[in-house]
Design an enzyme around this catalytic site. Structure first.
Site, PDB file in Angstrom:
ATOM      1  N   ASP A  14      62.098  50.687  50.823  1.00  0.00           N
ATOM      2  CA  ASP A  14      62.364  50.845  49.384  1.00  0.00           C
ATOM      3  C   ASP A  14      62.032  49.580  48.591  1.00  0.00           C
ATOM      4  O   ASP A  14      62.658  49.291  47.570  1.00  0.00           O
ATOM      5  CB  ASP A  14      63.838  51.226  49.139  1.00  0.00           C
ATOM      6  CG  ASP A  14      64.267  52.409  49.979  1.00  0.00           C
ATOM      7  OD1 ASP A  14      63.554  53.427  49.947  1.00  0.00           O
ATOM      8  OD2 ASP A  14      65.301  52.306  50.673  1.00  0.00           O
ATOM      9  N   GLU A  15      61.024  48.829  49.044  1.00  0.00           N
ATOM     10  CA  GLU A  15      60.679  47.562  48.371  1.00  0.00           C
ATOM     11  C   GLU A  15      59.711  47.746  47.204  1.00  0.00           C
ATOM     12  O   GLU A  15      59.467  46.789  46.461  1.00  0.00           O
ATOM     13  CB  GLU A  15      60.049  46.580  49.371  1.00  0.00           C
ATOM     14  CG  GLU A  15      60.919  46.206  50.551  1.00  0.00           C
ATOM     15  CD  GLU A  15      60.636  47.071  51.773  1.00  0.00           C
ATOM     16  OE1 GLU A  15      61.100  46.708  52.871  1.00  0.00           O
ATOM     17  OE2 GLU A  15      59.961  48.118  51.617  1.00  0.00           O
ATOM     18  N   LYS A  17      56.550  49.556  47.733  1.00  0.00           N
ATOM     19  CA  LYS A  17      55.210  49.532  48.334  1.00  0.00           C
ATOM     20  C   LYS A  17      54.236  50.447  47.604  1.00  0.00           C
ATOM     21  O   LYS A  17      53.072  50.100  47.389  1.00  0.00           O
ATOM     22  CB  LYS A  17      55.296  49.946  49.807  1.00  0.00           C
ATOM     23  CG  LYS A  17      56.130  49.012  50.672  1.00  0.00           C
ATOM     24  CD  LYS A  17      56.218  49.501  52.088  1.00  0.00           C
ATOM     25  CE  LYS A  17      57.073  50.741  52.253  1.00  0.00           C
ATOM     26  NZ  LYS A  17      58.506  50.537  51.926  1.00  0.00           N
ATOM     27  N   GLY A  18      54.712  51.647  47.252  1.00  0.00           N
ATOM     28  CA  GLY A  18      53.830  52.633  46.641  1.00  0.00           C
ATOM     29  C   GLY A  18      53.185  52.137  45.367  1.00  0.00           C
ATOM     30  O   GLY A  18      51.981  52.336  45.143  1.00  0.00           O
ATOM     31  N   GLY A  41      59.387  57.603  51.089  1.00  0.00           N
ATOM     32  CA  GLY A  41      59.263  57.997  49.697  1.00  0.00           C
ATOM     33  C   GLY A  41      58.682  56.885  48.866  1.00  0.00           C
ATOM     34  O   GLY A  41      59.229  55.786  48.806  1.00  0.00           O
ATOM     35  N   HIS A  42      57.526  57.132  48.250  1.00  0.00           N
ATOM     36  CA  HIS A  42      56.869  56.129  47.420  1.00  0.00           C
ATOM     37  C   HIS A  42      56.767  56.654  45.986  1.00  0.00           C
ATOM     38  O   HIS A  42      56.218  57.734  45.753  1.00  0.00           O
ATOM     39  CB  HIS A  42      55.483  55.799  47.980  1.00  0.00           C
ATOM     40  CG  HIS A  42      55.538  55.130  49.319  1.00  0.00           C
ATOM     41  ND1 HIS A  42      54.432  54.933  50.110  1.00  0.00           N
ATOM     42  CD2 HIS A  42      56.580  54.615  50.013  1.00  0.00           C
ATOM     43  CE1 HIS A  42      54.791  54.319  51.228  1.00  0.00           C
ATOM     44  NE2 HIS A  42      56.088  54.124  51.184  1.00  0.00           N
ATOM     45  N   THR A  43      57.320  55.896  45.050  1.00  0.00           N
ATOM     46  CA  THR A  43      57.360  56.316  43.650  1.00  0.00           C
ATOM     47  C   THR A  43      56.356  55.525  42.825  1.00  0.00           C
ATOM     48  O   THR A  43      56.348  54.292  42.863  1.00  0.00           O
ATOM     49  CB  THR A  43      58.772  56.118  43.063  1.00  0.00           C
ATOM     50  OG1 THR A  43      59.702  56.892  43.829  1.00  0.00           O
ATOM     51  CG2 THR A  43      58.825  56.577  41.614  1.00  0.00           C
ATOM     52  N   GLN A 226      58.702  52.940  55.213  1.00  0.00           N
ATOM     53  CA  GLN A 226      59.973  52.286  55.553  1.00  0.00           C
ATOM     54  C   GLN A 226      59.819  50.759  55.454  1.00  0.00           C
ATOM     55  O   GLN A 226      59.083  50.276  54.626  1.00  0.00           O
ATOM     56  CB  GLN A 226      60.480  52.734  56.938  1.00  0.00           C
ATOM     57  CG  GLN A 226      60.957  54.166  56.993  1.00  0.00           C
ATOM     58  CD  GLN A 226      59.861  55.157  57.305  1.00  0.00           C
ATOM     59  OE1 GLN A 226      58.946  54.887  58.071  1.00  0.00           O
ATOM     60  NE2 GLN A 226      59.939  56.341  56.718  1.00  0.00           N
ATOM     61  N   THR A 303      65.782  61.405  49.503  1.00  0.00           N
ATOM     62  CA  THR A 303      67.092  62.059  49.609  1.00  0.00           C
ATOM     63  C   THR A 303      67.946  61.942  48.354  1.00  0.00           C
ATOM     64  O   THR A 303      68.898  62.696  48.192  1.00  0.00           O
ATOM     65  CB  THR A 303      67.890  61.449  50.771  1.00  0.00           C
ATOM     66  OG1 THR A 303      68.132  60.056  50.493  1.00  0.00           O
ATOM     67  CG2 THR A 303      67.128  61.575  52.079  1.00  0.00           C
ATOM     68  N   LYS A 306      72.370  57.032  47.236  1.00  0.00           N
ATOM     69  CA  LYS A 306      72.602  55.716  46.642  1.00  0.00           C
ATOM     70  C   LYS A 306      72.357  54.647  47.696  1.00  0.00           C
ATOM     71  O   LYS A 306      72.843  54.735  48.829  1.00  0.00           O
ATOM     72  CB  LYS A 306      74.038  55.617  46.125  1.00  0.00           C
ATOM     73  CG  LYS A 306      74.358  54.310  45.425  1.00  0.00           C
ATOM     74  CD  LYS A 306      75.795  54.308  44.924  1.00  0.00           C
ATOM     75  CE  LYS A 306      76.125  52.981  44.230  1.00  0.00           C
ATOM     76  NZ  LYS A 306      77.532  52.959  43.756  1.00  0.00           N
ATOM     77  N   LEU A 334      61.806  41.576  40.335  1.00  0.00           N
ATOM     78  CA  LEU A 334      62.360  40.307  39.866  1.00  0.00           C
ATOM     79  C   LEU A 334      63.162  40.518  38.593  1.00  0.00           C
ATOM     80  O   LEU A 334      64.196  39.874  38.363  1.00  0.00           O
ATOM     81  CB  LEU A 334      61.230  39.303  39.623  1.00  0.00           C
ATOM     82  CG  LEU A 334      61.654  37.906  39.173  1.00  0.00           C
ATOM     83  CD1 LEU A 334      62.397  37.179  40.282  1.00  0.00           C
ATOM     84  CD2 LEU A 334      60.441  37.084  38.728  1.00  0.00           C
TER      85      LEU A 334
END
Length: 430
Positions: A14-15, A17-18, A41-43, A226, A303, A306, A334
């Site tokens: 969740d960093e 990446k997408g 999951g990539h947003t 991931q 999913t 939280k 940041l």
């Protein structure tokens, strides 16, 4: 000049990446997923329009760029086709851009049932999986009984393999987990036959195509899913994902030699988050943790769960730098730290009264680690939407430099917002 770069998460996923893959795809000829499944999951946010991807590489929105799903990915055909249709409805020519390795194992409904049953049986000790069937699908791969994409070409062979596989898993569900639901061979076979009409024209030899691009001096992005600290071997076992998430997996998961890789970019959130169970020394349960979660919109793409939030952990990050041979960092979110009075950074752990410089491999030891913090000044001037490094708040630049000095790795990109172009480019990574 870099031609072939790996972009992966350096933390617990969740960093962001997408977004970075999508941003850098402007300069690429191909984007490749090499591990994981639709538990990723990539947003992407482009001019206010949100695109959520799970299996399809984040370069799919770019014309003239090939997207590949490598053999290291486990593929739910139901999820893939649903995701494809979402994009096609928006005018994205997925069928023209996307190709899939015939060696990809298929995630079946029985795998989902097994995943759900196991999590339920574990109770308070559950792993916190996405219950998408990823783990059981990888188990079948390693046990050499997986149904693979290429099996769709051979109906008789497919049905025989399905019978063996479903007999085993139905027995386990009924007699071990006391679950009455059974999966029918004929019904599963018929569904796969229907999916095959869409999937078969998309099959290709991914390794051969990638190496052809390499020989033509094209540029390739390998997109990880991931994060490093969820790696099956190097993460907080057993609270990890079911695949290897590190850079070395590019070779096995896409058929691309390690010596052909030019750079590894570690996508690193300016703080930390994780989803699911497992050790997390810098986790916060106070107002700052709530601030990070709310301002950072920390809810899972797949999913909706939280996310747990905490301060940046440089001890864990140092491990990620070394096992991935990360050559530079992209620091994301940041701007979420804007407005905080002070910012803490974990520079070591304390375990049983001793200072620890590396994360323990055993989760039971890891949970007993206490963070040793360095406290830095926060900043009031917004970094959000900033595109010029020199115009960042002085304290924000000091924060970036502190990270670089500790890790001995440069921060080449800083993300200052969710939009594709909300970035500071310190150095061109291609």
């Amino acid at each position: 000049m870099n031609h072939n770069i790996v972009i992966l998460g350096s933390q617990w996923g969740d960093e962001g990446k997408g977004k970075i893959v999508d941003f850098l795809t402007d300069k690429a000829d191909a984007v490749v997923r090499f591990q994981g499944g639709h538990n990723a999951g990539h947003t992407l946010v482009i001019k206010g329009e949100v695109t959520k991807l799970r299996l399809i590489p984040s370069g799919i929105l770019h014309d003239g760029v090939k997207s590949f799903i490598g053999n290291g990915v486990v593929v739910s055909l139901q999820a893939l086709i649903a995701e494809m249709n979402e994009l096609i409805d928006r005018g994205v020519p997925v069928l023209r851009r996307l190709r899939i390795s015939e060696a990809c194992p298929i995630v079946l409904p029985v795998h989902v049932a097994l995943d759900e049953a196991r999590e339920a049986a574990l109770g308070d000790q559950k792993i916190g999986t996405t219950k998408r069937g990823i783990g059981p699908a990888y188990e079948d791969k390693i046990a050499r009984r997986a149904i693979r994409i290429g099996d769709l070409r051979h109906p008789e062979k497919l049905k025989q393999k399905l019978k063996i596989l479903l007999d085993l898993h139905n027995f386990t569900l009924k007699h071990y987990y006391n679950i009455a639901e059974q999966f029918d061979v004929d019904a599963t076979f018929q569904t796969l036959q229907e999916y095959a009409q869409t999937i078969l024209p998309m099959i290709t030899d991914v390794s051969a195509e990638l190496n052809a691009i390499r020989k033509a001096k094209g540029k390739i992005i390998f997109e990880g899913a991931q994060g490093t600290l969820l790696d099956i071997d190097h993460g907080t076992y057993p609270y990890v994902t079911s695949s290897n998430t590190v850079s070395g997996t590019v070779s096995s998961g896409a058929g691309f030699g390690p010596c052909y890789l030019d750079a590894v970019i570690g996508i690193t959130k300016a703080y930390t988050t994780r989803v699911g169970s497992g050790a997390y020394p810098t986790e916060l349960f106070d107002k700052v943790g709530e601030h990070l979660g709310v301002k950072g919109c920390e809810f899972g793409t797949v999913t909706g769960r939280k996310r747990r939030t905490g301060w940046l952990d440089l001890v864990a990050l140092k491990r990620a730098i070394e096992i991935n041979s990360i050559t530079s960092i992209c620091l994301t979110k940041l701007d979420v730290l804007d407005g905080l009075e002070e910012i803490k950074v974990c520079i070591a752990y304390e375990l049983d009264g001793k200072r620890v410089e590396y994360p323990p491999y055993d989760n039971a030891d890891y949970v007993r680690c206490k963070p040793v913090y360095e406290t830095l000044s926060g900043w009031k001037t917004a970094s959000f939407d900033q595109r010029d490094y020199s115009k960042l708040p002085v304290q924000a630049r000091a924060y970036v430099k502190f990270i670089e000095d500790y890790l001995k790795v440069p921060v080449d990109i800083i993300s200052t917002g969710p939009e594709r172009d909300q970035n500071i480019i310190v150095k061109n990574v291609f």
